[in-house]
Design a protein around this motif. Sequence first.
Motif, mmCIF file in Angstrom:
data_model
loop_
_atom_site.group_PDB
_atom_site.id
_atom_site.type_symbol
_atom_site.label_atom_id
_atom_site.label_comp_id
_atom_site.label_asym_id
_atom_site.label_seq_id
_atom_site.Cartn_x
_atom_site.Cartn_y
_atom_site.Cartn_z
ATOM 1 N N GLY A 69 0.820 -1.200 0.000
ATOM 2 C CA GLY A 69 0.000 0.000 0.000
ATOM 3 C C GLY A 69 0.857 1.255 0.000
ATOM 4 N N ILE A 70 0.223 2.390 -0.236
ATOM 5 C CA ILE A 70 0.864 3.695 -0.137
ATOM 6 C C ILE A 70 0.486 4.289 1.215
ATOM 7 N N MET A 71 1.501 4.585 2.050
ATOM 8 C CA MET A 71 1.240 4.994 3.426
ATOM 9 C C MET A 71 2.044 6.250 3.775
ATOM 10 N N LYS A 72 1.497 7.004 4.728
ATOM 11 C CA LYS A 72 2.207 8.151 5.262
ATOM 12 C C LYS A 72 3.235 7.689 6.285
ATOM 13 N N GLY A 73 4.349 8.422 6.363
ATOM 14 C CA GLY A 73 5.395 8.076 7.304
ATOM 15 C C GLY A 73 6.269 9.283 7.587
ATOM 16 N N PRO A 74 7.332 9.099 8.344
ATOM 17 C CA PRO A 74 8.205 10.232 8.663
ATOM 18 C C PRO A 74 9.008 10.677 7.445
ATOM 19 N N ASP A 75 9.201 11.975 7.318
ATOM 20 C CA ASP A 75 10.051 12.525 6.267
ATOM 21 C C ASP A 75 11.484 12.511 6.788
ATOM 22 N N LEU A 76 12.318 11.613 6.266
ATOM 23 C CA LEU A 76 13.673 11.444 6.789
ATOM 24 C C LEU A 76 14.551 12.665 6.534
ATOM 25 N N GLY A 77 14.208 13.437 5.520
ATOM 26 C CA GLY A 77 14.987 14.642 5.230
ATOM 27 C C GLY A 77 16.409 14.360 4.783
ATOM 28 N N LEU A 78 16.650 13.217 4.163
ATOM 29 C CA LEU A 78 18.001 12.864 3.720
ATOM 30 C C LEU A 78 18.446 13.738 2.552
ATOM 31 N N LYS A 79 19.699 14.194 2.609
ATOM 32 C CA LYS A 79 20.287 14.965 1.512
ATOM 33 C C LYS A 79 21.796 14.793 1.547
ATOM 34 N N ILE A 80 22.400 14.908 0.399
ATOM 35 C CA ILE A 80 23.852 14.741 0.306
ATOM 36 C C ILE A 80 24.527 16.030 0.755
ATOM 37 N N ALA A 81 25.307 15.943 1.834
ATOM 38 C CA ALA A 81 26.074 17.099 2.312
ATOM 39 C C ALA A 81 27.466 17.132 1.687
ATOM 40 N N ARG A 82 28.039 15.942 1.495
ATOM 41 C CA ARG A 82 29.358 15.865 0.846
ATOM 42 C C ARG A 82 29.518 14.489 0.225
ATOM 43 N N TRP A 83 29.968 14.474 -1.003
ATOM 44 C CA TRP A 83 30.211 13.201 -1.683
ATOM 45 C C TRP A 83 31.076 13.462 -2.901
ATOM 46 N N GLY A 84 32.106 12.659 -3.046
ATOM 47 C CA GLY A 84 32.997 12.821 -4.181
ATOM 48 C C GLY A 84 32.538 12.111 -5.430
ATOM 49 N N GLY A 85 31.390 11.388 -5.333
ATOM 50 C CA GLY A 85 30.911 10.633 -6.488
ATOM 51 C C GLY A 85 31.573 9.265 -6.543
ATOM 52 N N GLY A 86 31.115 8.446 -7.470
ATOM 53 C CA GLY A 86 31.671 7.100 -7.607
ATOM 54 C C GLY A 86 31.166 6.187 -6.519
ATOM 55 N N GLY A 87 32.059 5.707 -5.651
ATOM 56 C CA GLY A 87 31.703 4.788 -4.591
ATOM 57 C C GLY A 87 31.172 5.503 -3.361
ATOM 58 N N PRO A 88 30.886 4.737 -2.296
ATOM 59 C CA PRO A 88 30.294 5.340 -1.091
ATOM 60 C C PRO A 88 31.320 5.968 -0.145
ATOM 61 N N GLU A 89 32.614 6.010 -0.541
ATOM 62 C CA GLU A 89 33.630 6.569 0.336
ATOM 63 C C GLU A 89 33.425 8.077 0.506
ATOM 64 N N ASP A 90 33.806 8.561 1.658
ATOM 65 C CA ASP A 90 33.755 9.995 1.971
ATOM 66 C C ASP A 90 32.360 10.565 1.724
ATOM 67 N N LEU A 91 31.356 9.842 2.196
ATOM 68 C CA LEU A 91 29.966 10.272 2.030
ATOM 69 C C LEU A 91 29.451 10.832 3.352
ATOM 70 N N VAL A 92 28.836 11.997 3.286
ATOM 71 C CA VAL A 92 28.204 12.606 4.451
ATOM 72 C C VAL A 92 26.782 12.990 4.062
ATOM 73 N N LEU A 93 25.800 12.546 4.844
ATOM 74 C CA LEU A 93 24.393 12.823 4.567
ATOM 75 C C LEU A 93 23.800 13.655 5.696
ATOM 76 N N GLY A 94 22.994 14.640 5.333
ATOM 77 C CA GLY A 94 22.229 15.377 6.313
ATOM 78 C C GLY A 94 20.888 14.704 6.547
ATOM 79 N N VAL A 95 20.340 14.848 7.742
ATOM 80 C CA VAL A 95 19.056 14.222 8.088
ATOM 81 C C VAL A 95 18.105 15.289 8.614
ATOM 82 N N GLY A 96 16.801 14.994 8.531
ATOM 83 C CA GLY A 96 15.779 15.904 8.998
ATOM 84 C C GLY A 96 15.376 15.620 10.436
ATOM 85 N N PRO A 97 14.505 16.462 10.994
ATOM 86 C CA PRO A 97 14.089 16.289 12.395
ATOM 87 C C PRO A 97 13.283 15.028 12.644
ATOM 88 N N GLU A 98 12.677 14.428 11.610
ATOM 89 C CA GLU A 98 11.870 13.223 11.789
ATOM 90 C C GLU A 98 12.672 11.946 11.579
#
Length: 586
Positions: free
Chosen positions: A421-450
């Motif tokens: 089903g399609i359900m309501k849930g928390p908005d994680l607020g994920l966004k890329i704060a820093r990433w060099g591209g390619g693989g997952p190394e040196d990855l920093v993600l910002g998160v939301g209040p939920e």
Amino acid sequence: MRAALRRAGRFVSAAAIVLAAASPLCGLSVQEAIWGFDGQVVPDRINILSVLVANDTGLPFNRTLQLYKRSPIQRLGATHLKDCFIAPFGQRWVQFHTHNSESNEEWVLSWGRGLTESTTLNSPRLGPPARVLLTDRSDPFARRISLKGFPEEIFPVTAAATDGLHSLVIDHVPQWEPVRRRAFLDWLHRGGTVHLLADPKGQRLEFPATLSVLNTDLDRFRVGAGRVVRHNLTRTKMDYRQLAARGFPSLKLQKQDDWQSITRIEDPVFRRLRNFTRADHNWWFIYIFALIYIVLIGPVNYLLGRKWRDYRLTILLFVGGVVVFSFVFERIGRRGHGESAAVYSLSYVRPVGPGTYDVTQWLNVFVTRGAYYHIEHPCPHNLYSTCQITERVNGAIRSGKDGTFAVDIPLYSSRAFLHRGIMKGPDLGLKIARWGGGGPEDLVLGVGPEFPKDVLRMWAFAGGNFRELVASGSTLRTAGTTTRKADFLKLQSVLGSADFMPLGYPGEREKDVDVLKSYRQMIKPLIAFSLGGANAFRLNVTGDRPLTNCVQVFITAKRHENFGLKENPFGTEKGYVMYHVCLFQE
């Protein structure tokens, strides 16, 4: 003469009644049945079954259609119900939602109890998610195509029913009602692919405001996790070879030869969920009394019968033993999971908008009171399945708008089932704060209040590699070593995560089951499932074009209350949810 005429009249009336009762399909006929979007179904997913039924009589047809799967000896799973009204000499499409595992499944559509009031449908064929052209059956050019077509009028009304759709080729503006437009946009945001062709006159398509996200000057652009590609071709010149030459090869359903591979995701998940709430029986006590019972009514009763001359005493001993031990087994077998009902679930969700998710849930309910239970989730459209391939379930599924699952659950037992089903849930607020591209190394993600607080484990996947994520203040950062996808999801690793004792052993108690550890061990099989099966499953989908400039994030946390039952008659409800989010570098 008059008597002969009366007899003849009665004979004609009786013959008319018999012929009417034996008329083909009792006025209802199946004109067409389409499995999935291209005549195939994706294994271990919710698939659509579209049936065109016609009323061949001058009377209105107003009954409930029943769809069920059967084996040579019995029905399997619960029965799917759909109310159907057809005007005299009219016809309409009816859509069911089924869970399929094998290509030789036998499905029956019934609308009554008579011998002629049912028909066996063509068996579904297994295949990868479909790539089809959206067609308008009133269009005279609809049949002059090389691509497989799918009628726009039966596009699902919820994105939860689009597991079997990979790509949609569009060369005209579809005439959809709002609910189908919403389902299409949700599917696109979730990760679908749209190929826009020129219209039959070679002109660029212009969509109304309700589909304005498709009106851009770019030839390639993204809508959520989905992608849209423009082609300067009409339908008569577009085929699968053209799509492959432009970087979109056909998908394939690959079968693993390794006998150890996981047959279905439901096997390890349902069994673990049942382990959390299996009845807390003293098995040593049961086995000892069972052995005493067998010895007493068998050898002991036989020897005493030879010693005693009065046969009535041996009969009395036999009947008394049956009564006494029946009472003993009834008492020691009544004990349940802490004497309280419970629900355990594992959910896999993908965002289709801020705070809105396409949800797949595996649930197991345990009850201490036998009853006919009514199960429903707070979704506009609910899809349910018992995923059964071996036994019949005394229950009725009404998938669709305000869908429900009504099922008979005996005393101190459990019932496992699947929900979409399609359900309501928390908005994680994920966004890329820093990433060099390619693989997952040196990855920093910002998160939301939920963002969830009780996180079990987190992984980032990019460039064909996995790396674990850890919380650091208001951000997520990669830690540990990088692992290639082939090693992370290799058969031995995933099977090790799914290993368990399905039936327990004498003396085992519920308290011996580490619930947190069990949920942690289900993470890798679920990640493999989300990526098309990988190499750990018997059947897996290959050939999909990898996402570029994208990091896929898998976050497993405690279940949010919005993902629970609408009205919970079972008491305690616990579970974990895996969020699968695709983030793209700007």
